[in-house]
Design a protein around this motif. Sequence first.
Motif, PDB file in Angstrom:
ATOM      1  N   PRO A 161     -71.854  35.373  37.053  1.00 51.41           N
ATOM      2  CA  PRO A 161     -71.014  34.177  37.003  1.00 51.41           C
ATOM      3  C   PRO A 161     -70.065  34.198  35.826  1.00 51.41           C
ATOM      4  O   PRO A 161     -70.402  34.670  34.746  1.00 51.41           O
ATOM      5  N   TYR A 230     -66.464  33.913  46.431  1.00 50.09           N
ATOM      6  CA  TYR A 230     -67.457  33.664  45.380  1.00 50.09           C
ATOM      7  C   TYR A 230     -66.798  33.748  44.001  1.00 50.09           C
ATOM      8  O   TYR A 230     -67.021  32.905  43.131  1.00 50.09           O
ATOM      9  N   ARG A 231     -65.979  34.783  43.813  1.00 51.23           N
ATOM     10  CA  ARG A 231     -65.322  34.955  42.517  1.00 51.23           C
ATOM     11  C   ARG A 231     -64.314  33.846  42.259  1.00 51.23           C
ATOM     12  O   ARG A 231     -64.218  33.333  41.145  1.00 51.23           O
ATOM     13  N   ALA A 234     -66.255  30.751  41.233  1.00 53.03           N
ATOM     14  CA  ALA A 234     -66.848  30.895  39.908  1.00 53.03           C
ATOM     15  C   ALA A 234     -65.793  30.835  38.811  1.00 53.03           C
ATOM     16  O   ALA A 234     -66.024  30.269  37.736  1.00 53.03           O
ATOM     17  N   VAL A 259     -72.961  30.746  42.671  1.00 46.39           N
ATOM     18  CA  VAL A 259     -72.110  31.581  41.821  1.00 46.39           C
ATOM     19  C   VAL A 259     -71.851  30.929  40.465  1.00 46.39           C
ATOM     20  O   VAL A 259     -71.148  31.490  39.630  1.00 46.39           O
ATOM     21  N   ALA A 261     -70.443  27.786  39.965  1.00 45.28           N
ATOM     22  CA  ALA A 261     -69.219  26.986  39.927  1.00 45.28           C
ATOM     23  C   ALA A 261     -69.556  25.532  39.594  1.00 45.28           C
ATOM     24  O   ALA A 261     -70.703  25.092  39.739  1.00 45.28           O
ATOM     25  N   ARG A 307     -72.780  24.308  35.767  1.00 41.66           N
ATOM     26  CA  ARG A 307     -72.761  25.691  36.259  1.00 41.66           C
ATOM     27  C   ARG A 307     -74.142  26.346  36.142  1.00 41.66           C
ATOM     28  O   ARG A 307     -74.649  26.939  37.102  1.00 41.66           O
ATOM     29  N   ARG A 311     -76.833  27.147  39.359  1.00 38.36           N
ATOM     30  CA  ARG A 311     -77.172  28.539  39.680  1.00 38.36           C
ATOM     31  C   ARG A 311     -78.686  28.758  39.630  1.00 38.36           C
ATOM     32  O   ARG A 311     -79.262  29.394  40.520  1.00 38.36           O
TER      33      ARG A 311
END
Length: 332
Positions: A161, A230-231, A234, A259, A261, A307, A311
């Motif tokens: 992440p 996903y990226r 994040a 991820v 976020a 975040r 996760r």
Amino acid sequence: MRILQVSPGFHGYWRSIEQALRTRGHDVVTHVYDDRPSLPARLGHKLGHELPERLGASRHDAYVRATTARTLAALREHRPDAVLVVKGDVLGAAFWAELDRIPHALWLYDEIRRTRHTTEELARLGPVATYSASDAAALAAAGADARHLPLAFDPGLATEPSRGRGDAVVFVGARYPSREALLTGLAQRGVAVTAYGRDWSRHWVDRLRNWELTRPEVPSGRDVSRAASYRLMADGVAALNVHGDQDGFTMRTFEACGVGAVQLIDRADVGELYEPGREVAVFDGLDELVGLCERASRDRVWAEGLREAARRRTLAEHTFDHRVAVLEEMLR
């Protein structure tokens, strides 16, 4: 077990299910029943099925016959010990009759009303797992072997992440009226927001794919892979998740949290899965959403807390490995 997974290609989620089953020691083969791997096949589907549908001349029956025939051929070729069907609402009666002699289960990631299934039909086809708690209750009341099984996150696709290197709130997904209204409202209020997907993209190919010429006034990008989404989530200031009238929680609910976020979600009942205020941020209407976007941008301590907590919770409770353990029980 030797398991045949019968699934639509929808964003490649079948790969996550397949891998989770293999991790549990099963020999798994997947038949993607709507696969159109070549350009001629995709053009043929557009012109042979989608265009006639648009013009009011349905070719659905022919599509069902062809899809069912291919799926039956895969079933007879692989001779599995058990069959896991995902969605499966374009598979005809001949396929389901063949499953009567094989342990099987069906997993739905849409409400029944959004598919071609009916509650009565599913009561006969079971066992059924569905992401919708209300559909699970209705199926059980109709005598079905049914259970509520939420969707999930695939940690195998996620990189480590990030900590929000982007400068925009990110939305990845289809364009529904409620989503368009919110994202347009954010853009008009000066919030930096970007929407990704063919429904939002201004690229000429995507407009042709969706039979549309116009697009809303929202900064946008084209379709992205799940790994890329996903990226994006994040890295973004926050990840927006808008359900509208959906009963179940979207895959994005678990992916954004998984991820790491800052997830901004429109469902207060997410408390069944995540703790509002500590793992996700819930909004009710545009004004609250604008305030949360601004806070996510400026309050790094608050954002970092969401975040990390989101996760941790996802990896502990909401991966495909967790869901497949339930499906495995249903297949025995």
